[in-house]
Design a protein around this motif. Structure first.
Motif, PDB file in Angstrom:
ATOM      1  N   ILE A  42       0.975  -1.128   0.074  1.00 23.52           N
ATOM      2  CA  ILE A  42       0.044  -0.189   0.048  1.00 23.52           C
ATOM      3  C   ILE A  42       0.655   1.251  -0.056  1.00 23.52           C
ATOM      4  O   ILE A  42       0.695   2.251  -0.836  1.00 23.52           O
ATOM      5  CB  ILE A  42      -1.088  -0.172   1.250  1.00 23.52           C
ATOM      6  CG1 ILE A  42      -1.987  -1.215   1.148  1.00 23.52           C
ATOM      7  CG2 ILE A  42      -1.609   1.359   1.414  1.00 23.52           C
ATOM      8  CD1 ILE A  42      -2.751  -1.618   2.238  1.00 23.52           C
ATOM      9  N   LEU A  43       1.899   1.154   0.823  1.00 18.07           N
ATOM     10  CA  LEU A  43       2.803   2.407   1.005  1.00 18.07           C
ATOM     11  C   LEU A  43       3.445   2.754  -0.522  1.00 18.07           C
ATOM     12  O   LEU A  43       3.621   3.627  -0.997  1.00 18.07           O
ATOM     13  CB  LEU A  43       3.841   2.144   1.967  1.00 18.07           C
ATOM     14  CG  LEU A  43       3.395   2.609   3.365  1.00 18.07           C
ATOM     15  CD1 LEU A  43       4.633   2.162   4.253  1.00 18.07           C
ATOM     16  CD2 LEU A  43       3.274   3.942   3.540  1.00 18.07           C
ATOM     17  N   HIS A  44       3.965   1.545  -0.862  1.00 19.03           N
ATOM     18  CA  HIS A  44       4.512   1.678  -2.430  1.00 19.03           C
ATOM     19  C   HIS A  44       3.804   2.165  -3.269  1.00 19.03           C
ATOM     20  O   HIS A  44       4.231   3.086  -4.112  1.00 19.03           O
ATOM     21  CB  HIS A  44       5.128   0.220  -2.763  1.00 19.03           C
ATOM     22  CG  HIS A  44       5.854   0.181  -3.953  1.00 19.03           C
ATOM     23  ND1 HIS A  44       7.078   0.710  -4.237  1.00 19.03           N
ATOM     24  CD2 HIS A  44       5.402  -0.385  -5.302  1.00 19.03           C
ATOM     25  CE1 HIS A  44       7.487   0.616  -5.626  1.00 19.03           C
ATOM     26  NE2 HIS A  44       6.392   0.018  -6.019  1.00 19.03           N
ATOM     27  N   SER A  45       2.490   1.562  -3.484  1.00 17.62           N
ATOM     28  CA  SER A  45       1.682   2.071  -4.571  1.00 17.62           C
ATOM     29  C   SER A  45       0.908   3.334  -4.480  1.00 17.62           C
ATOM     30  O   SER A  45       0.267   3.681  -5.364  1.00 17.62           O
ATOM     31  CB  SER A  45       0.774   0.761  -4.891  1.00 17.62           C
ATOM     32  OG  SER A  45      -0.361   0.723  -3.998  1.00 17.62           O
ATOM     33  N   MET A  46       0.774   3.628  -3.334  1.00 11.90           N
ATOM     34  CA  MET A  46      -0.405   4.835  -2.963  1.00 11.90           C
ATOM     35  C   MET A  46       0.374   5.998  -2.180  1.00 11.90           C
ATOM     36  O   MET A  46      -0.507   6.873  -1.805  1.00 11.90           O
ATOM     37  CB  MET A  46      -1.520   4.324  -2.192  1.00 11.90           C
ATOM     38  CG  MET A  46      -2.329   3.099  -2.727  1.00 11.90           C
ATOM     39  SD  MET A  46      -3.731   2.689  -1.919  1.00 11.90           S
ATOM     40  CE  MET A  46      -4.504   1.613  -3.124  1.00 11.90           C
ATOM     41  N   SER A  47       1.613   5.928  -1.797  1.00 11.00           N
ATOM     42  CA  SER A  47       2.139   7.015  -1.189  1.00 11.00           C
ATOM     43  C   SER A  47       1.896   8.622  -1.553  1.00 11.00           C
ATOM     44  O   SER A  47       1.567   9.387  -1.190  1.00 11.00           O
ATOM     45  CB  SER A  47       3.409   6.916  -0.646  1.00 11.00           C
ATOM     46  OG  SER A  47       3.321   5.841  -0.043  1.00 11.00           O
ATOM     47  N   SER A  48       2.234   8.325  -3.117  1.00 13.03           N
ATOM     48  CA  SER A  48       2.161   9.911  -3.650  1.00 13.03           C
ATOM     49  C   SER A  48       0.910  10.042  -3.787  1.00 13.03           C
ATOM     50  O   SER A  48       0.297  11.227  -3.628  1.00 13.03           O
ATOM     51  CB  SER A  48       2.747   9.519  -5.086  1.00 13.03           C
ATOM     52  OG  SER A  48       4.193   9.424  -5.040  1.00 13.03           O
ATOM     53  N   LYS A  49      -0.273   9.064  -4.477  1.00 10.69           N
ATOM     54  CA  LYS A  49      -1.401   9.719  -4.548  1.00 10.69           C
ATOM     55  C   LYS A  49      -2.237   9.924  -3.069  1.00 10.69           C
ATOM     56  O   LYS A  49      -3.010  11.116  -3.500  1.00 10.69           O
ATOM     57  CB  LYS A  49      -2.263   8.359  -5.055  1.00 10.69           C
ATOM     58  CG  LYS A  49      -3.783   8.683  -5.410  1.00 10.69           C
ATOM     59  CD  LYS A  49      -4.357   7.342  -5.991  1.00 10.69           C
ATOM     60  CE  LYS A  49      -5.866   7.720  -6.371  1.00 10.69           C
ATOM     61  NZ  LYS A  49      -6.603   6.615  -7.137  1.00 10.69           N
ATOM     62  N   TYR A  50      -2.113   9.653  -2.239  1.00  6.55           N
ATOM     63  CA  TYR A  50      -2.878  10.033  -0.766  1.00  6.55           C
ATOM     64  C   TYR A  50      -1.779  10.836  -0.098  1.00  6.55           C
ATOM     65  O   TYR A  50      -2.305  11.271   1.023  1.00  6.55           O
ATOM     66  CB  TYR A  50      -3.220   8.620  -0.419  1.00  6.55           C
ATOM     67  CG  TYR A  50      -4.331   7.976  -1.005  1.00  6.55           C
ATOM     68  CD1 TYR A  50      -5.766   8.434  -0.862  1.00  6.55           C
ATOM     69  CD2 TYR A  50      -4.084   7.002  -1.690  1.00  6.55           C
ATOM     70  CE1 TYR A  50      -6.684   7.848  -1.656  1.00  6.55           C
ATOM     71  CE2 TYR A  50      -5.082   6.574  -2.634  1.00  6.55           C
ATOM     72  CZ  TYR A  50      -6.489   6.914  -2.676  1.00  6.55           C
ATOM     73  OH  TYR A  50      -7.489   6.442  -3.285  1.00  6.55           O
ATOM     74  N   GLN A  51      -0.775  11.270  -0.526  1.00  6.09           N
ATOM     75  CA  GLN A  51       0.250  12.134   0.176  1.00  6.09           C
ATOM     76  C   GLN A  51       0.573  11.393   1.831  1.00  6.09           C
ATOM     77  O   GLN A  51       0.367  12.123   2.702  1.00  6.09           O
ATOM     78  CB  GLN A  51      -0.099  13.392   0.411  1.00  6.09           C
ATOM     79  CG  GLN A  51      -0.341  14.229  -1.067  1.00  6.09           C
ATOM     80  CD  GLN A  51      -1.245  15.375  -0.936  1.00  6.09           C
ATOM     81  OE1 GLN A  51      -1.523  15.962  -0.038  1.00  6.09           O
ATOM     82  NE2 GLN A  51      -0.669  16.294  -2.090  1.00  6.09           N
ATOM     83  N   LEU A  52       0.987  10.075   1.685  1.00  2.00           N
ATOM     84  CA  LEU A  52       1.088   9.396   2.768  1.00  2.00           C
ATOM     85  C   LEU A  52       2.609   9.987   3.305  1.00  2.00           C
ATOM     86  O   LEU A  52       3.531   9.991   2.500  1.00  2.00           O
ATOM     87  CB  LEU A  52       1.137   8.011   2.645  1.00  2.00           C
ATOM     88  CG  LEU A  52      -0.170   7.498   2.223  1.00  2.00           C
ATOM     89  CD1 LEU A  52      -0.041   6.004   2.078  1.00  2.00           C
ATOM     90  CD2 LEU A  52      -1.260   7.816   3.050  1.00  2.00           C
ATOM     91  N   PRO A  53       2.798   9.837   4.632  1.00  2.00           N
ATOM     92  CA  PRO A  53       4.080  10.085   5.442  1.00  2.00           C
ATOM     93  C   PRO A  53       4.782   8.904   5.300  1.00  2.00           C
ATOM     94  O   PRO A  53       4.963   8.124   6.442  1.00  2.00           O
ATOM     95  CB  PRO A  53       3.801  10.715   6.622  1.00  2.00           C
ATOM     96  CG  PRO A  53       2.439  10.130   6.868  1.00  2.00           C
ATOM     97  CD  PRO A  53       1.490   9.990   5.722  1.00  2.00           C
TER      98      PRO A  53
END
Length: 107
Positions: A42-53
């Protein structure tokens, strides 16, 4: 989006600056204690889209999980900019681990 993914994103977004959680801790908090690898995906695929820290998530020993030194350096720098001491690519869980004592439903 699956409920586990939604909960994982919410939990990661709520890790305070200057703190970390482990992949397994995020998985447990999101309701699936055996899904640490899923948290990683999830971090790898969605960090940019959801601006995850994303940089606030480390492995169970407090280590930066990247094998690539350049990526590890980015994570280390982001953590250090938040006041987290990183020694030999490891963070003290005792000092910096964020523990939310509330059940997920109240997050």
């Amino acid at each position: 989006m699956k409920p586990f993914t939604e909960r994982t994103i919410t939990i990661i977004k709520q890790i305070p600056e200057g703190h970390i959680m482990t992949y397994g801790q995020v998985a447990r908090t999101a309701g699936n204690p055996r899904a640490a690898r899923q948290v990683s995906r999830i971090l790898h695929s969605m960090s940019s889209k959801y601006q995850l820290p994303w940089h606030r998530v480390v492995n169970a020993q407090g280590r930066i999980a990247f094998q690539d030194e350049e990526k590890a350096a980015v994570q280390r720098n982001l953590l250090e900019n938040e006041g987290v001491l990183v020694l030999h690519n490891k963070v003290s869980l005792e000092t910096y681990q964020y523990v939310n004592h509330e059940p997920y439903e109240s997050i």
